[in-house]
Design a protein around this motif. Structure first.
Motif, PDB file in Angstrom:
ATOM      1  N   PHE A 128       8.458  -4.483 -13.381  1.00 55.91           N
ATOM      2  CA  PHE A 128       8.972  -4.312 -14.742  1.00 55.91           C
ATOM      3  C   PHE A 128       7.851  -4.302 -15.766  1.00 55.91           C
ATOM      4  CE2 PHE A 128      12.566  -5.988 -12.391  1.00 55.91           C
ATOM      5  CZ  PHE A 128      13.548  -5.072 -12.757  1.00 55.91           C
ATOM      6  N   ASN A 129       6.633  -4.531 -15.287  1.00 57.14           N
ATOM      7  CA  ASN A 129       5.490  -4.723 -16.182  1.00 57.14           C
ATOM      8  C   ASN A 129       4.461  -3.617 -15.950  1.00 57.14           C
ATOM      9  OD1 ASN A 129       3.773  -6.048 -17.948  1.00 57.14           O
ATOM     10  ND2 ASN A 129       2.858  -7.303 -16.348  1.00 57.14           N
ATOM     11  N   GLY A 130       4.851  -2.568 -15.218  1.00 61.61           N
ATOM     12  CA  GLY A 130       3.907  -1.503 -14.900  1.00 61.61           C
ATOM     13  C   GLY A 130       2.755  -1.978 -14.036  1.00 61.61           C
ATOM     14  N   SER A 158       3.650 -11.674  -3.364  1.00 59.04           N
ATOM     15  CA  SER A 158       4.921 -12.082  -2.779  1.00 59.04           C
ATOM     16  C   SER A 158       5.966 -11.068  -3.213  1.00 59.04           C
ATOM     17  CB  SER A 158       5.323 -13.483  -3.269  1.00 59.04           C
ATOM     18  OG  SER A 158       5.616 -13.427  -4.650  1.00 59.04           O
ATOM     19  N   GLY A 159       7.081 -11.062  -2.538  1.00 56.22           N
ATOM     20  CA  GLY A 159       8.158 -10.139  -2.887  1.00 56.22           C
ATOM     21  C   GLY A 159       8.592 -10.331  -4.326  1.00 56.22           C
ATOM     22  N   LEU A 160       8.664 -11.610  -4.723  1.00 62.20           N
ATOM     23  CA  LEU A 160       9.130 -11.933  -6.065  1.00 62.20           C
ATOM     24  C   LEU A 160       8.135 -11.425  -7.116  1.00 62.20           C
ATOM     25  CD1 LEU A 160      11.568 -13.414  -7.281  1.00 62.20           C
ATOM     26  CD2 LEU A 160      10.095 -15.451  -7.479  1.00 62.20           C
ATOM     27  N   ASN A 161       6.814 -11.679  -6.877  1.00 60.26           N
ATOM     28  CA  ASN A 161       5.801 -11.234  -7.831  1.00 60.26           C
ATOM     29  C   ASN A 161       5.752  -9.709  -7.912  1.00 60.26           C
ATOM     30  OD1 ASN A 161       4.897 -13.619  -8.909  1.00 60.26           O
ATOM     31  ND2 ASN A 161       3.307 -13.930  -7.359  1.00 60.26           N
TER      32      ASN A 161
END
Lengths: 95, 417
Positions: free
Chosen positions: B14-16, B5-8
């Motif tokens: 931010f988590n590489g 999803s866009g959010l994921n």
């Protein structure tokens, strides 16, 4: 392109000169009226379709125009032997 | 399963992108399953997915001798259409087209189904009559298909050569607008991911070497390279190798396996907006989203498991393409490949129970299996779950070769299709 040995012309000729005629040694029933549906199904539709040696008919369409039989490996497409129509399938190729 | 999803996607940035889990982790097979599917192509993986998602049967294993999606799922030309002549076929293939719609959303995986239209060219009077008959038959079955004039064909597909002096003059065409293409790998991957998320095991690089049957004749499991795996039901979806698998259960099948070749050109800018097929000269072409022209034709002449075909078949195909699209005469071809397709005598599939209790088969799709992927998968799952075929696949049984009720699409299309 593979080379196919025509047993009548006794020459190796390119594949495009030949047409394929399906599985060999499927004899037409001598007494068709005596066959039941299961036997007709087997004669018309069931094929061995093996992974390995396959006895099959070929026709030298752009050469002598005669049908002959061949044993070919269906994994490598290599022809093991070709022989004249009416001759029995060579022994040792029944894997 | 972590949803796309866009959010994921944003959070993972931010988590590489290290937080995405494996889609189908390697598993050791359990001792036994409720259902084993042989063959991890689109059809087999899809069947496992629908067994889990629609019928709640999650104790399922898909066994594959090679790698997931490495057979015909990765060796086709990705064309989707349902403009078949006979009622049975139209219902079967249109069931699949309906499922293609919305498949990306259902799987949360972009299968890139693109309704760019499939245009079948008429080059002679027989073609015109035959295609118009198809169009009318399709409309009676609720399948969209329409007739385009020569000029309309040119407008729909600008690279066409419609000059009356062409070697194969374009006299019109039949257009199915819902037809198109999809991304072949994504279909297999999407189904695999969806199935694994629901508890299905996928065992790759593990050939099935035997089918074990109990005293009553019913299946009790499969012998594999990784040992015996028990199963109450077995679904075979092994394409070109189906004859070999069915022989393990003592069944001889009305199938022959042929190489079907396809090839792609170097990638170019978008030039080709749709799928064009020509039955008379027998070639079909579309452009992938990567920009490659994807080209295919008929099978090679003889039974083979070699996964490669003869050069003169490709030459014949390209000669036809160059006649219809002179614009492509200087394109260079990058890759060719062959898939082994299992062909039935009437060129219609077999999707049915077999005489062996607990053994189900989905085979015989010949040169047209990709388009049917979601439909075949759904119907195989239905047939396994209910131990009875759905009304749509009931005509595609094994008995038809004995009682003569063939679905003769070979005669209808005049080519393998």
């Amino acid at each position: 392109m593979i080379l196919i040995h025509c047993p009548y012309c006794e020459e190796d000729r390119p594949e495009v000169e030949f047409t394929y005629g399906g599985e060999a040694h499927i004899a037409r029933p001598l007494d068709p009226g005596a066959l039941d549906d299961r036997q007709w199904e087997t004669y018309l539709y069931i094929r061995r379709n093996p992974r390995g040696a396959h006895a099959e008919r070929w026709r030298h369409a752009h050469g002598c125009a005669r049908f002959f039989n061949a044993v070919r490996d269906t994994v490598t497409d290599r022809f093991e032997v070709t022989y004249k129509t009416g001759e029995p399938r060579p022994a040792g190729d029944t894997k | 399963m972590k949803r796309f999803s866009g959010l994921n996607l944003f959070a993972e940035a931010f988590n590489g992108h290290k937080g995405w889990p494996e889609h189908w982790p390697d598993k050791a097979p359990k001792a036994a399953y409720d259902v084993i599917i042989i063959g991890a192509g689109g059809h087999g993986l899809g069947a496992a997915y629908y067994l889990a998602a629609k019928y709640g049967i999650t104790n399922v294993c898909v066994i594959e001798k090679g790698w997931l999606g490495g057979g015909n799922a990765g060796r086709n030309t990705t064309i989707i259409r349902s403009n078949y002549l006979y009622d049975e076929s139209a219902h079967l293939y249109d069931h699949a087209v309906k499922l293609w719609d919305g498949l990306s959303q259902e799987l949360n995986y972009n299968v890139m189904y693109s309704k760019r239209g499939v245009l079948m060219l008429a080059h002679n009077v027989h073609d015109i009559q035959s295609f118009k008959r198809h169009i009318h038959a399709n409309r009676l079955n609720g399948v969209d298909n329409e007739w385009l004039s020569t000029e309309a064909c040119k407008a729909y597909c600008p690279p066409l050569d419609i000059s009356p002096n062409a070697r194969h003059p374009v006299l019109g065409g039949a257009l199915q607008r819902r037809g198109g293409t999809a991304r072949h790998d994504s279909v297999a991957w999407g189904y695999a991911r969806g199935a694994v998320a629901r508890g299905v095991d996928i065992i790759q690089n593990c050939a099935v070497t035997g089918i074990r049957r109990g005293p009553d004749g019913a299946v009790i499991g499969v012998e594999t390279e990784k040992g015996f795996i028990g199963a109450k039901k077995i679904g075979v979806s092994a394409a070109g190798s189906t004859s070999l698998v069915m022989r393990m259960a003592g069944l001889d099948f009305p199938l022959e396996s042929y190489p079907l070749q396809a090839l792609v050109s170097e990638p170019v800018k978008p030039i080709f907006p749709c799928v064009v097929m020509s039955n008379t000269v027998h070639a079909y072409i579309s452009q992938s989203d990567k920009g490659e022209l994807v080209i295919g034709a008929g099978t090679d002449a003889y039974v083979s498991y070699s996964q490669r075909g003869a050069l003169h078949i490709i030459e014949h195909t390209l000669a036809a393409i160059c006649e219809i699209f002179p614009i492509f005469t200087r394109m260079r071809m990058l890759r060719t490949w062959g898939g082994i397709v299992d062909v039935t005598p009437d060129r219609s599939p077999i999707l049915a129970k077999t005489p062996v209790p607990g053994l189900y088969v989905n085979c015989g799709w010949g040169t047209g299996g990709f388009k049917a992927t979601p439909g075949a998968a759904d119907l195989l799952a239905h047939t396994i779950a209910h131990d009875a075929p759905h009304a749509i696949n009931a005509p595609f049984n094994l008995d038809r070769f004995r009682n003569g009720r063939l679905i003769d699409e070979a005669a209808a299309a005049a080519v393998a299709h």
